[in-house]
Scaffold this active site. Structure first.
Site, short mmCIF file in Angstrom:
data_model
loop_
_atom_site.label_atom_id
_atom_site.label_comp_id
_atom_site.label_asym_id
_atom_site.label_seq_id
_atom_site.Cartn_x
_atom_site.Cartn_y
_atom_site.Cartn_z
N GLN A 89 1.03 -1.54 0.26
CA GLN A 89 -0.10 -0.30 0.27
C GLN A 89 0.45 1.59 -0.08
OE1 GLN A 89 -2.99 -0.10 -0.04
NE2 GLN A 89 -2.63 -2.51 -0.25
N ASN A 90 2.28 1.47 0.67
CA ASN A 90 3.13 2.45 -0.15
C ASN A 90 3.37 2.49 -1.01
OD1 ASN A 90 5.63 3.51 0.52
ND2 ASN A 90 4.88 3.77 2.79
N GLN A 91 3.50 3.58 -1.52
CA GLN A 91 3.89 4.33 -3.16
C GLN A 91 4.79 4.63 -3.07
OE1 GLN A 91 0.67 7.72 -3.35
NE2 GLN A 91 -0.58 5.93 -4.12
N THR B 66 4.61 8.78 1.42
CA THR B 66 4.18 7.82 0.90
C THR B 66 3.68 6.49 1.33
OG1 THR B 66 5.85 6.59 1.04
CG2 THR B 66 6.47 8.16 -0.99
#
Length: 164
Positions: free
Chosen positions: A37-39, A141
């Site tokens: 889920q971290n971008q 992020t």
């Protein structure tokens, strides 16, 4: 107490991106930004118009090939869960030694305001840092930051001129 990872860095790096402390998922995987889920990885690859590599070793090589170092402000801390707001007893990494070993790094970028806040509190003014270093805050992020991806990406483009 939880501890961070060693930096991803080599002598060719021009910039350093700093997070705070890896999430529970990242710690389990032993990977920076291991939470899907971290971008972070999506943004880094998009900056160079490339498709994301799934293999973590290839991701690390990608960073180094683009002269990007990656580390965390904290060496260790206590924290319940993954939220930066729950960090207690923070101990910072040894940045004075780091910057002496890697003098080619000219800019530091903080992945989120907590990383920047902790760096200013624990490092600046307490260690001798190179005078020619510049510091820049970037939007986190993390999935907790609900800013649109396109807006985050636009703000992250500030790193590109430092890599030339």
């Amino acid at each position: 107490m939880i501890t961070s990872f060693e930096p991803i860095v080599d002598k060719n790096c021009k910039i350093l991106i700093l997070g705070t402390m890896p999430s529970i998922t990242s710690l389990k995987k032993q990977q920076y930004y291991g939470n899907k889920q971290n971008q972070f990885w999506k943004i880094i690859y998009k900056l160079f118009n490339k498709d994301i590599e799934e293999d973590y070793e290839k991701r690390k090589i990608f960073l180094l090939n683009h002269r990007i170092a990656l580390w965390d402000v904290l060496k260790s801390c206590d924290r319940e869960g993954s939220s930066d707001s729950r960090i207690v007893n923070p101990v910072c990494n040894d940045f004075e030694t780091f910057f002496n070993i890697y003098p080619g790094i000219k800019a530091v970028f903080f992945n989120g305001s907590k990383a920047e806040e902790l760096f200013k509190k624990l490092v600046m003014g307490k260690m001798q840092l190179k005078a020619d270093l510049s510091f820049h805050g970037l939007p986190s992020t993390s999935p907790a930051n609900t800013m649109r991806f396109e807006d985050k990406l636009e703000r992250w483009k500030i790193i590109l001129p430092y890599l030339k």
